[in-house]
Motif scaffolding. Structure first.
Motif, PDB file in Angstrom:
ATOM      1  N   GLU A 131       6.691   4.854 -24.325  1.00 21.49           N
ATOM      2  CA  GLU A 131       5.848   5.967 -24.760  1.00 21.49           C
ATOM      3  C   GLU A 131       4.391   5.543 -24.941  1.00 21.49           C
ATOM      4  OE1 GLU A 131       7.879   8.629 -23.883  1.00 21.49           O
ATOM      5  OE2 GLU A 131       6.610   9.525 -25.428  1.00 21.49           O
ATOM      6  N   ALA A 132       4.167   4.234 -24.989  1.00 21.92           N
ATOM      7  CA  ALA A 132       2.789   3.750 -25.135  1.00 21.92           C
ATOM      8  C   ALA A 132       1.906   4.234 -23.985  1.00 21.92           C
ATOM      9  CB  ALA A 132       2.778   2.222 -25.218  1.00 21.92           C
ATOM     10  N   SER A 133       2.527   4.497 -22.832  1.00 17.04           N
ATOM     11  CA  SER A 133       1.747   4.983 -21.679  1.00 17.04           C
ATOM     12  C   SER A 133       2.085   6.443 -21.358  1.00 17.04           C
ATOM     13  CB  SER A 133       2.012   4.099 -20.458  1.00 17.04           C
ATOM     14  OG  SER A 133       3.393   4.138 -20.098  1.00 17.04           O
ATOM     15  N   ALA A 134       2.449   7.212 -22.398  1.00 13.56           N
ATOM     16  CA  ALA A 134       2.965   8.575 -22.193  1.00 13.56           C
ATOM     17  C   ALA A 134       2.023   9.476 -21.384  1.00 13.56           C
ATOM     18  CB  ALA A 134       3.258   9.229 -23.550  1.00 13.56           C
ATOM     19  N   TYR A 135       0.724   9.250 -21.494  1.00 15.20           N
ATOM     20  CA  TYR A 135      -0.221  10.137 -20.785  1.00 15.20           C
ATOM     21  C   TYR A 135      -0.761   9.481 -19.517  1.00 15.20           C
ATOM     22  CZ  TYR A 135      -3.585  13.957 -20.370  1.00 15.20           C
ATOM     23  OH  TYR A 135      -4.279  15.047 -19.916  1.00 15.20           O
ATOM     24  N   MET A 136      -0.003   8.535 -18.979  1.00 13.28           N
ATOM     25  CA  MET A 136      -0.453   7.814 -17.783  1.00 13.28           C
ATOM     26  C   MET A 136       0.583   7.998 -16.688  1.00 13.28           C
ATOM     27  SD  MET A 136      -1.358   3.791 -17.714  1.00 13.28           S
ATOM     28  CE  MET A 136      -1.433   2.847 -16.200  1.00 13.28           C
ATOM     29  N   THR A 137       0.173   8.533 -15.569  1.00 16.16           N
ATOM     30  CA  THR A 137       1.100   8.646 -14.435  1.00 16.16           C
ATOM     31  C   THR A 137       0.311   8.626 -13.135  1.00 16.16           C
ATOM     32  OG1 THR A 137       3.078   9.797 -13.642  1.00 16.16           O
ATOM     33  CG2 THR A 137       1.220  11.200 -14.320  1.00 16.16           C
ATOM     34  N   HIS A 171       0.841  -1.201   0.000  1.00 12.38           N
ATOM     35  CA  HIS A 171       0.000   0.000   0.000  1.00 12.38           C
ATOM     36  C   HIS A 171       0.878   1.253   0.000  1.00 12.38           C
ATOM     37  CE1 HIS A 171      -3.386  -2.647   0.891  1.00 12.38           C
ATOM     38  NE2 HIS A 171      -4.200  -1.618   0.753  1.00 12.38           N
ATOM     39  N   GLY A 172       1.979   1.199   0.737  1.00 19.70           N
ATOM     40  CA  GLY A 172       2.893   2.346   0.797  1.00 19.70           C
ATOM     41  C   GLY A 172       3.491   2.664  -0.561  1.00 19.70           C
ATOM     42  N   LEU A 173       3.773   1.632  -1.342  1.00 17.10           N
ATOM     43  CA  LEU A 173       4.344   1.867  -2.673  1.00 17.10           C
ATOM     44  C   LEU A 173       3.370   2.636  -3.568  1.00 17.10           C
ATOM     45  CD1 LEU A 173       6.149  -1.417  -3.854  1.00 17.10           C
ATOM     46  CD2 LEU A 173       7.173   0.824  -3.438  1.00 17.10           C
ATOM     47  N   ILE A 174       2.075   2.409  -3.358  1.00 15.75           N
ATOM     48  CA  ILE A 174       1.093   3.156  -4.160  1.00 15.75           C
ATOM     49  C   ILE A 174       1.126   4.634  -3.758  1.00 15.75           C
ATOM     50  CG2 ILE A 174      -1.341   3.329  -4.848  1.00 15.75           C
ATOM     51  CD1 ILE A 174       0.253   0.708  -5.691  1.00 15.75           C
ATOM     52  N   GLY A 175       1.313   4.888  -2.459  1.00 16.76           N
ATOM     53  CA  GLY A 175       1.469   6.272  -2.009  1.00 16.76           C
ATOM     54  C   GLY A 175       2.700   6.914  -2.613  1.00 16.76           C
ATOM     55  N   LEU A 176       3.803   6.175  -2.626  1.00 18.73           N
ATOM     56  CA  LEU A 176       5.038   6.685  -3.229  1.00 18.73           C
ATOM     57  C   LEU A 176       4.812   6.973  -4.714  1.00 18.73           C
ATOM     58  CD1 LEU A 176       8.145   7.196  -2.832  1.00 18.73           C
ATOM     59  CD2 LEU A 176       8.491   4.836  -3.589  1.00 18.73           C
ATOM     60  N   THR A 177       4.095   6.084  -5.373  1.00 18.58           N
ATOM     61  CA  THR A 177       3.806   6.238  -6.807  1.00 18.58           C
ATOM     62  C   THR A 177       3.051   7.537  -7.078  1.00 18.58           C
ATOM     63  OG1 THR A 177       3.671   3.829  -7.031  1.00 18.58           O
ATOM     64  CG2 THR A 177       2.632   5.141  -8.774  1.00 18.58           C
ATOM     65  N   LYS A 178       1.988   7.776  -6.317  1.00 24.27           N
ATOM     66  CA  LYS A 178       1.178   8.986  -6.541  1.00 24.27           C
ATOM     67  C   LYS A 178       1.989  10.237  -6.198  1.00 24.27           C
ATOM     68  CE  LYS A 178      -3.205   6.657  -5.704  1.00 24.27           C
ATOM     69  NZ  LYS A 178      -4.341   6.482  -4.787  1.00 24.27           N
ATOM     70  N   TYR A 179       2.754  10.143  -5.115  1.00 25.21           N
ATOM     71  CA  TYR A 179       3.558  11.292  -4.690  1.00 25.21           C
ATOM     72  C   TYR A 179       4.546  11.685  -5.792  1.00 25.21           C
ATOM     73  CZ  TYR A 179       6.415  14.303  -1.742  1.00 25.21           C
ATOM     74  OH  TYR A 179       7.091  15.380  -1.220  1.00 25.21           O
ATOM     75  N   LEU A 180       5.297  10.699  -6.274  1.00 22.74           N
ATOM     76  CA  LEU A 180       6.326  11.003  -7.277  1.00 22.74           C
ATOM     77  C   LEU A 180       5.708  11.447  -8.601  1.00 22.74           C
ATOM     78  CD1 LEU A 180       8.956   8.180  -6.642  1.00 22.74           C
ATOM     79  CD2 LEU A 180       9.030  10.578  -5.924  1.00 22.74           C
ATOM     80  N   ALA A 181       4.551  10.864  -8.940  1.00 18.14           N
ATOM     81  CA  ALA A 181       3.890  11.224 -10.204  1.00 18.14           C
ATOM     82  C   ALA A 181       3.574  12.713 -10.236  1.00 18.14           C
ATOM     83  CB  ALA A 181       2.619  10.404 -10.383  1.00 18.14           C
ATOM     84  N   THR A 182       3.146  13.242  -9.102  1.00 18.00           N
ATOM     85  CA  THR A 182       2.805  14.667  -9.074  1.00 18.00           C
ATOM     86  C   THR A 182       4.056  15.520  -8.810  1.00 18.00           C
ATOM     87  OG1 THR A 182       2.172  14.414  -6.753  1.00 18.00           O
ATOM     88  CG2 THR A 182       0.422  14.297  -8.376  1.00 18.00           C
ATOM     89  N   TYR A 183       4.934  15.013  -7.945  1.00 23.66           N
ATOM     90  CA  TYR A 183       6.112  15.795  -7.559  1.00 23.66           C
ATOM     91  C   TYR A 183       7.002  16.112  -8.761  1.00 23.66           C
ATOM     92  CZ  TYR A 183      10.168  17.260  -4.855  1.00 23.66           C
ATOM     93  OH  TYR A 183      11.207  17.983  -4.341  1.00 23.66           O
TER      94      TYR A 183
END
Ligand SMILES: NC(=O)c1ccc[n+]([C@@H]2O[C@H](COP(=O)([O-])OP(=O)(O)OC[C@H]3O[C@@H](n4cnc5c(N)ncnc54)[C@H](O)[C@@H]3O)[C@@H](O)[C@H]2O)c1
Length: 276
Positions: A257-263, A192-204
């Protein structure tokens, strides 16, 4: 943007894979090299990683790298990254894949993993490898990517990043209720923590052209006992565990690049288990 299929190419991309010597690390390395990229395997145990790199180099026209690194140690991560940059010149993708996933049936006392009994040292160790390790690697590699115009970070989570473990999977006959083995809480917390890290870094780092997503695989069949497989299969709408090669295409998608608009997303591939 290229055409739909060209966007999956990882030609000229260098990808660090932590835990690259493990079961899924090897498949991630195959995925990267099959798409034309160069996998760099980071692992605390070097022997298996070396064999995997040798096989990939023989099978494909790449020069996969191998470094011994303890991802829980900042100095070790920094040294491995320096050595990787020295050999490859750049790093485009980081796959945070390493984690402890202890076999709950192991140990002289089956009840070691129960919440009431879990040793503080186990809590610290599991979170260090699965979460602190991902933090340190993302900090070191991601900061470099941010300076150099972008990159991709992929965190390997689990179906247990979105659902609780079903402890009935681990039950053993003839054992008192309060001694039954269980999946330790650390696995749930770190995934669950990794998902938090994922969202944090995606925006950061969005403005630095860094994308960060997670992949959440369901259980991979790897010769587990029949009874366990039957119990788990009964929880999976697809009616089977995953093949170890089944996540490769998704890894290429998420790293390319196939997921270029996904973060900031968590791609759950679990045969439908988590939607039941
Ligand atoms: N196998 C599955 O069914 C499954 C399912 C869902 C998610 N996952 C996740 O996939 C990832 C890989 O799992 P796996 O089954 O390949 O595990 P594995 O145990 O086969 O591989 C893990 C690798 O990480 C390495 N490692 C451990 N500590 C390290 C450290 N401090 N520094 C560097 N390397 C270290 C190990 O040496 C090992 O090679 C994990 O995050 C796991 O939670 C696995």
């Amino acid at each position: 943007m290229g055409n739909a299929i060209d966007n999956f190419s990882l030609t000229d991309k260098v990808c660090i894979i932590t835990g690259g010597g493990g079961l899924l690390g090897e498949r991630n390395a195959d995925a990267i090299s099959e798409a034309g990229g160069t996998p760099v395997l980071w692992d605390i145990k070097i022997d298996n990683a070396r064999k995997i790199a040798e096989r990939i180099n023989q099978e494909r026209d790449v020069e996969a790298g191998v470094y011994q690194v303890d991802i829980t140690n900042k100095v070790s991560v920094q040294e491995a990254f320096r050595a990787t940059l020295h050999s490859f010149g750049h790093v485009d993708i980081l796959i945070n894949n390493a984690a402890n996933d202890p076999k709950v049936e192991l140990g002289s006392d089956l009840a070691w993993s129960r919440f009431e009994n879990l040793a503080l040292s186990t809590w610290v160790f599991d979170l260090e490898v699965g979460l602190t390790g991902a933090f340190l690697c993302a900090q070191t590699v991601g900061a470099w990517m941010a300076d150099r115009g972008g990159g991709v970070i992929l965190n390997v989570a689990s179906d247990l990043s979105v659902i609780a473990p079903d402890q009935r999977l681990y039950r053993q006959d003839g054992i008192d209720e309060d001694r039954q083995p269980v999946k330790p809480v650390t696995y749930s917390v770190l995934k669950h923590g990794l998902i938090g890290l994922t969202k944090y870094l995606a925006t950061y780092w969005a403005h630095k052209n860094i994308r960060c997503n997670a992949i959440s695989p369901g259980g991979i069949y790897n010769g587990q006992p029949d009874e366990f497989v039957t119990r788990l299969t009964n929880l999976i709408p697809a009616g089977r565990m995953a093949d170890k090669n089944e996540y490769k295409s998704a890894v290429v998608f998420l790293c390319s690049e196939a997921s270029a608009y996904m973060t900031g997303q968590n791609l759950i591939m679990d045969g439908g288990r988590s939607v039941l």
